[in-house]
Write an enzyme that holds these catalytic residues in place. Structure first.
Site, PDB file in Angstrom:
ATOM      1  N   GLU A 188       0.822  -1.212   0.000  1.00 51.81           N
ATOM      2  CA  GLU A 188       0.000   0.000   0.000  1.00 51.81           C
ATOM      3  C   GLU A 188       0.855   1.262   0.000  1.00 51.81           C
ATOM      4  OE1 GLU A 188      -2.894  -0.175   3.150  1.00 51.81           O
ATOM      5  OE2 GLU A 188      -4.195  -1.430   1.923  1.00 51.81           O
ATOM      6  N   GLU A 257      -6.574  -7.912  -0.566  1.00 44.83           N
ATOM      7  CA  GLU A 257      -7.113  -7.895   0.803  1.00 44.83           C
ATOM      8  C   GLU A 257      -8.615  -7.629   0.765  1.00 44.83           C
ATOM      9  OE1 GLU A 257      -5.090  -5.339   3.634  1.00 44.83           O
ATOM     10  OE2 GLU A 257      -3.123  -5.866   2.807  1.00 44.83           O
TER      11      GLU A 257
HETATM   12  C1  GAL Z   1      -4.333  -2.730   5.061  1.00 46.82           C
HETATM   13  C2  GAL Z   1      -2.905  -3.227   5.200  1.00 46.82           C
HETATM   14  C3  GAL Z   1      -2.849  -4.487   6.035  1.00 46.82           C
HETATM   15  C4  GAL Z   1      -3.635  -4.283   7.300  1.00 46.82           C
HETATM   16  C5  GAL Z   1      -5.048  -3.853   6.975  1.00 46.82           C
HETATM   17  C6  GAL Z   1      -5.903  -3.595   8.184  1.00 46.82           C
HETATM   18  O1  GAL Z   1      -4.393  -1.437   4.630  1.00 46.82           O
HETATM   19  O2  GAL Z   1      -2.360  -3.487   3.945  1.00 46.82           O
HETATM   20  O3  GAL Z   1      -1.528  -4.805   6.316  1.00 46.82           O
HETATM   21  O4  GAL Z   1      -3.009  -3.322   8.066  1.00 46.82           O
HETATM   22  O5  GAL Z   1      -5.010  -2.665   6.270  1.00 46.82           O
HETATM   23  O6  GAL Z   1      -6.057  -4.729   8.925  1.00 46.82           O
END
Ligand code: GAL
Length: 726
Positions: A188, A257
């Site tokens: 990110e 994600e």
């Molecule tokens: C995303 C990040 C993850 C984790 C998630 C929240 O933005 O890439 O590593 O932090 O948010 O759980």
């Protein structure tokens, strides 16, 4: 001299070439690539369902079962970050044992017949201490994290190469017959790049090139990185990703994600994401042409030890994931997603060979149809209305679509699945009492100076002193009060004011507890302001500053401060205000108990343990216990305690803080956010985290040592051992 011939009359060079070609064709060595539709494995486009399981957030003994449950849930891929600070605790000293045995983890995934998506980072965010960076990295001269900075890039490259060459030497990339089909560099970085200007941009480009230059033979991705240079694939993270398209028409649409819930912070409520909403989000992504979905998290697990980031990230990283923190199936979440995956897989032939055509079925209703030349047909029928169900007609047949749902028709006729109709059973988990403890105690001292204490003029930043070897740093100073001081003014004692960058602190005046203050997830800074009982002559002010996980996200978080930076003042004296900021302060890193290792079996006998009275600040407690029979996962119910840390047989269970309740605007379910995702919260007004996972594999049948360090005065007689059952 002519070239040598083999018995078959073929030149050796040709034979070698033939052998290489044969080797390359052995099914074990997969060629992984991509096109505009999907990741391709041996030339085949694949719809891949993936799930995040972070290896240090469970024990190696739990891994096979977690991976099997992921496979049974319909996953093809396990995704994990690589946790730099766990692997290189001091420069050049590597550790890959126990929970950090990355090779073992990857091999177990392979054994189960699944693929791996390895997110090397090495910045990982992940609610992990310091975002995965080792704290020593901050003290490399001239360093600046995640930008065009020589020392940083050198360190990042060295670690990335270390991991890649380790995976290569174990034959773990798919190109070598291993399970790793994808790698990630950075994490990110896009949002950081937009504020970081030209050096940030050139860093992102460098990171991509550096990664690609490592020749893993499998594609690289960068999540939330719209300008990821070819051949790196930019991917989406979010609650919904159906709005996302990659930055080139020849790259597949990937979601690295898909948030299955959210993390818990001390002081915050426990977040939940209803599976209907999650399944709806995934179906929306697939119907749009998405071909890779990773659940973040599929098993969240536990932030053991001091691995939680933040500050204030809780020890539980349950995440409301399909497999709960303890490794048990969370139902109906796990089952409903399994059913979704089955339905999606039935559509795979059509999904990979055709682009969707859209057809309006009503104001809020829409069909996405995938029709391949070879005759495969799959359809997704969506109702986007958040509250009203609909009856639609598609190809002459009627379909009932609940609000905010999608039906999946793998043959364009039969609805085999609807995201809002949950067939999987609801099976809540229970915590049942399994034992209590008989405690002994040892009081930590407020003036436990040893050879490591030192005195300086003024106040110093905490991390620069501790390098995070401990959460604790003592700041101690003395104040002389004149014989003629008038201590009480309008019935009030003088006021001590302490400003700290965070995260928590406990104040002691002449060895007596005077107060506790802490910041929160939104703002770690804090102020102590309290009337303190001083006496004429010399008074000792001891401040125990406590870090509660180092930041893991934010622009140049490595520069953020922790600890008492001042000013520290006394007001309400004859002289008015006295500034203590620039006087002599004595520093002591860590607790006496930590230095003596009294949480370990060998160290625990180095002090005299006495009777436990309870409700004392700065107290160590110890007890021995037997493991309850059976295999049910175990936890400690710490509901009666304040804040501190727990160890079992020398292994750190993590920080506990049931004294921090979930306050603020809190509770219930709502649609919101940019994409109208549905989120729920529980535990409002209650402890953010009451139960703490004790892995079975850390226990012996009898005589287990439990050690608790309590900072501000909980009641250990209320602690019990509980079993988690479904
Ligand atoms: C995303 C990040 C993850 C984790 C998630 C929240 O933005 O890439 O590593 O932090 O948010 O759980």
């Amino acid at each position: 001299m002519g070239s040598k011939r083999t018995p078959l009359g073929v030149g050796y060079g040709v034979l070698v070439l033939l052998l290489v070609a044969l080797w390359a064709l052995t099914p074990a060595n997969a060629s992984v690539s991509y096109d505009r539709k999907a990741i391709t494995i041996n030339g085949q486009r694949r719809i891949l369902i993936s799930g995040s399981i972070h290896y240090p957030r469970s024990t190696p003994e739990m891994w096979p079962d977690l991976i099997q449950k992921a496979k049974d849930g319909g996953l093809d891929v396990i995704q994990t970050y690589v946790f730099w600070n766990g692997h290189e605790p001091s420069p050049g000293q590597y550790y890959f044992g126990d929970r950090y045995d990355l090779v073992r983890f990857v091999k177990l995934v392979k054994q189960a017949g699944l693929y791996v998506n390895l997110r090397i980072g090495p910045y990982v965010c992940a609610e992990w201490n310091f975002g995965g960076f080792p704290v020593w990295l901050k003290y490399v001269p001239g360093i600046s994290f995640r930008t065009d900075n020589g020392p940083f890039k050198a360190a990042m490259q060295k670690f990335t190469e270390k991991i890649v060459s380790m995976m290569k030497s174990e034959g773990l990339f798919a190109s070598q017959g291993g399970p790793i089909i994808l790698s990630q560099v950075e994490n990110e970085f896009g949002p950081m790049e937009s504020v970081g200007g030209a050096p940030a941009k050139s860093y992102a480009y460098w990171a991509a090139k550096m990664a690609v230059g490592l020749n893993t033979g499998v594609p690289w991705v960068m999540c939330k990185q719209d300008d990821a240079p070819d051949p790196v694939i930019n991917t989406c993270n979010g609650f919904y990703c159906d709005y996302f398209s990659p930055n080139a028409p020849y790259k597949p649409t990937m979601w690295t994600e898909a948030w299955t819930g959210w993390f818990t912070a001390f002081g915050g409520p426990v977040p939940h994401r209803p599976v209907e909403d999650l399944a709806f989000a995934v179906a929306r992504f697939i119907q749009k042409g998405g071909s890779f979905v990773n659940y973040y998290m599929y098993h969240g697990g536990t932030n053991f030890g001091r691995t939680a980031g933040g500050p204030f990230i809780a020890t539980s990283y349950d995440y409301d994931a399909p497999i709960d923190e303890y490794g048990l199936l969370r139902q109906p979440k796990w089952g409903h997603l399994r059913d979704l995956h089955k339905a999606i897989k039935l559509c795979e032939p059509a999904l990979v060979s055709a682009d969707p055509t859209e057809m309006a079925l009503g104001n809020y209703e829409k069909a996405h149809i995938f029709k391949s030349r070879s005759g495969a047909c799959a359809a997704f029928l969506a109702n986007y209305h958040p509250a009203t169900s609909a009856r639609v007609t598609f190809n002459g047949l009627h379909y009932d679509l609940p609000a905010w749902s999608i039906s999946i028709l793998p043959d364009c006729k039969t609805a085999v699945f609807n995201t809002a109709k949950v067939a999987a059973p609801t099976l809540p988990a229970k915590m049942t009492w399994a034992g209590k403890f008989s405690w002994k105690s040892y009081n930590e001292e407020t003036d436990a100076y040893d050879d490591n204490s030192f005195t300086k003029d003024g106040l110093y930043e905490q991390l620069s002193m501790t390098w995070d070897k401990s959460d604790y740093l003592w700041y101690t100073t003395y104040v002389e009060i004149g014989q003629n001081e008038q201590f009480l003014r309008n019935g009030q004692y003088p006021v001590l004011n302490i400003f700290s960058a965070g995260h928590a602190l406990h104040v002691f005046i002449n060895g007596q507890q005077a107060g506790t203050v802490y910041g929160g997830l939104d703002n770690p800074k804090l102020t102590y302001s309290g009337n303190v009982k001083l006496w004429a002559g010399k008074n000792k002010i001891s401040i125990l500053s406590v870090a509660v996980g180092l930041p893991n996200v934010g622009n140049h978080f490595e520069t953020w401060n922790t600890g008492v930076l001042g000013p520290v003042t006394l007001t309400g004296l004859n002289e008015g205000r006295r500034d203590l900021t620039w006087q002599k302060w004595t520093y002591q890193i860590g607790l006496r108990g930590e230095a003596l290792n009294i949480h370990s079996l060998s160290g625990s006998s180095s002090v005299e343990w006495g009777q436990a009275y309870g409700k004392q600040p700065l107290t160590w407690y110890k007890a021995f216990f037997n493991a309850p029979p059976g295999n049910d996962p175990l936890a400690l119910d710490m509901g009666s305690m304040g804040k501190g840390q727990i160890w079992v047989n020398g292994q750190s269970i993590g920080r506990y803080w049931p004294g921090y309740k979930a306050y603020g605007s809190c509770g219930g379910c709502s649609y919101g956010g940019t994409y109208n995702e549905k989120k729920c919260q529980t535990n409002c007004g209650e402890s953010s985290q009451r139960w703490y996972h004790v892995p079975r594999s850390w226990l012996n049948p009898t005589g287990n040592l439990l050690v608790v360090f309590e900072e501000y005065g909980g009641d250990p007689t209320g602690i019990s051992l509980v079993k988690r059952t479904i």
